[in-house]
Design a protein around this motif. Structure first.
Motif, mmCIF file in Angstrom:
data_model
loop_
_atom_site.group_PDB
_atom_site.id
_atom_site.type_symbol
_atom_site.label_atom_id
_atom_site.label_comp_id
_atom_site.label_asym_id
_atom_site.label_seq_id
_atom_site.Cartn_x
_atom_site.Cartn_y
_atom_site.Cartn_z
ATOM 1 N N ASP A 160 0.788 -1.230 0.000
ATOM 2 C CA ASP A 160 0.000 0.000 0.000
ATOM 3 C C ASP A 160 0.820 1.279 0.000
ATOM 4 O O ASP A 160 0.249 2.372 -0.117
ATOM 5 C CB ASP A 160 -0.938 0.022 1.213
ATOM 6 C CG ASP A 160 -2.146 -0.891 1.018
ATOM 7 O OD1 ASP A 160 -2.631 -0.990 -0.129
ATOM 8 O OD2 ASP A 160 -2.601 -1.504 1.998
ATOM 9 N N THR A 161 2.127 1.192 0.177
ATOM 10 C CA THR A 161 2.947 2.397 0.236
ATOM 11 C C THR A 161 4.101 2.316 -0.755
ATOM 12 O O THR A 161 4.485 1.224 -1.210
ATOM 13 C CB THR A 161 3.517 2.628 1.644
ATOM 14 O OG1 THR A 161 4.487 1.600 1.922
ATOM 15 C CG2 THR A 161 2.420 2.616 2.703
ATOM 16 N N THR A 162 4.679 3.462 -1.057
ATOM 17 C CA THR A 162 5.820 3.514 -1.972
ATOM 18 C C THR A 162 7.001 2.737 -1.408
ATOM 19 O O THR A 162 7.700 2.036 -2.147
ATOM 20 C CB THR A 162 6.226 4.965 -2.234
ATOM 21 O OG1 THR A 162 6.488 5.622 -0.978
ATOM 22 C CG2 THR A 162 5.127 5.725 -2.971
ATOM 23 N N SER A 163 7.238 2.845 -0.101
ATOM 24 C CA SER A 163 8.379 2.157 0.496
ATOM 25 C C SER A 163 8.195 0.641 0.461
ATOM 26 O O SER A 163 9.170 -0.106 0.298
ATOM 27 C CB SER A 163 8.607 2.636 1.933
ATOM 28 O OG SER A 163 7.487 2.352 2.736
ATOM 29 N N GLN A 164 6.964 0.174 0.602
ATOM 30 C CA GLN A 164 6.709 -1.262 0.508
ATOM 31 C C GLN A 164 6.993 -1.776 -0.896
ATOM 32 O O GLN A 164 7.571 -2.858 -1.076
ATOM 33 C CB GLN A 164 5.263 -1.571 0.908
ATOM 34 C CG GLN A 164 4.992 -1.436 2.397
ATOM 35 C CD GLN A 164 3.509 -1.566 2.724
ATOM 36 O OE1 GLN A 164 2.644 -1.447 1.845
ATOM 37 N NE2 GLN A 164 3.199 -1.801 3.988
ATOM 38 N N LEU A 165 6.588 -1.001 -1.907
ATOM 39 C CA LEU A 165 6.866 -1.408 -3.284
ATOM 40 C C LEU A 165 8.364 -1.409 -3.543
ATOM 41 O O LEU A 165 8.900 -2.342 -4.173
ATOM 42 C CB LEU A 165 6.161 -0.471 -4.269
ATOM 43 C CG LEU A 165 6.379 -0.786 -5.760
ATOM 44 C CD1 LEU A 165 5.909 -2.200 -6.098
ATOM 45 C CD2 LEU A 165 5.672 0.244 -6.631
#
Length: 312
Positions: A185-190
């Motif tokens: 759900d977040t840019t850092s997770q991607l």
């Protein structure tokens, strides 16, 4: 009477976005003081201010932008009309305003600095934020929806179309595996999921391409560009000019094809004598690119290419 004494803005005056190739665009449009023009990608209004500076009291300018944030930059000038819409719908709105034909159209296809610098919009891999990437905040589908819900073939297509990375299969498999355990759900997770699949020597460049690919898909950018280019051909007056700034090969290929052949497929049509039939007269045989001085002043302009043509 409208104020016609606007100066072309300096970089510091437009924090929302610094327009690329500003003077080159204005020169390329060959503006008629009393003409009707469209800034199809209004953004921070930098190009629009410069166009207005070249118009007299009879001239008119329409600025299109689908992002509600851009409305705050609307110019307080009676010659200017802001249209909150994707530029693919340009003919509909021009007819609504009583305009059938225009003298020139400008499109700067780059993403505004505002989108990258506002971390909450989720366009950049450099800051932790919701995985959004919508140009139009009212649109339904976010990048998170695509990352988590798209099937395997769709993900493969996104990377095939939006990047020139070689081993995208590993990236797709990593996303499919990770999202089974938890939503991304977040840019850092991607970034965390895909970074392990990337060459450490080029990780930033590769991440930029991955984020670009999702952004293009979420916003239907290539479909919108194709529609815009064909519509521009319909609403320009004979002798009217189209100026388009592109920033990556996917966009540039479509623009180059249209201006060379009259269609975005690049299919040459010839007359009985074998001459190429196209509605365009090229003003720029090769694209105009930023000077070293502009790149130093505005590093984000380094990949900009300006192509210009005149409708016969």
């Amino acid at each position: 009477m409208a104020d016609t004494t606007h100066d072309i803005p300096s970089q510091g005056e437009m924090p929302y976005h610094t327009p690329a190739l500003l003077h080159e665009c204005i020169e390329a449009l060959d503006i008629k003081p009393g003409g009707i023009y469209v800034d199809a990608t209004f953004g921070g209004g930098g190009h629009s201010r410069a166009i207005l500076a070249s118009l007299d009291s009879e001239g008119r300018l329409f600025g299109f932008d689908q992002d509600s944030d851009a409305m705050a930059n609307a110019l307080p000038d009676e010659r200017f009309t802001f249209v909150r819409s994707n530029f693919r719908y340009m003919p509909n709105f021009m007819r609504y305003h009583g305009i059938e034909k225009v003298d020139g159209i400008l499109a700067d296809l780059g993403v505004s600095f505002h989108h990258f610098d506002d971390a909450a919009r989720g366009f950049s891999f450099r800051a932790d934020a919701p995985l959004d990437m919508r140009m139009n905040p009212d649109a339904i589908t976010t990048a998170a929806d695509v990352v988590n819900d798209a099937d395997e073939e769709t993900l493969r297509s996104i990377f095939r179309t939006g990047t020139d990375l070689r081993d995208t299969n590993r990236i797709v498999r990593a996303i499919l595996t990770a999202r089974k355990e938890r939503r991304i759900d977040t840019t850092s997770q991607l970034v965390e999921v895909v970074s392990k699949c990337l060459n450490p020597k080029s990780v930033k460049q590769d991440l930029a391409q991955i984020f670009q690919a999702f952004r293009i898909y979420v916003n239907h950018e290539l479909d919108a560009l194709v529609e815009f280019l064909h519509n521009a051909q319909k609403i320009l007056k004979p002798g009217g000019r189209l100026a388009v700034i592109t920033y990556h090969s996917l966009e540039d290929r479509l623009v180059k094809a249209l201006l060379k052949t009259g269609n975005t497929e690049g299919q040459l049509e010839k007359d009985f004598f074998g001459n190429v039939s196209t509605p365009w007269r090229l003003i720029t045989r090769t694209p105009i690119t930023p000077s070293a001085e502009e790149i130093e002043r505005n590093p984000r302009s380094r990949s900009a290419k300006l192509r210009v043509a005149e409708l016969k």
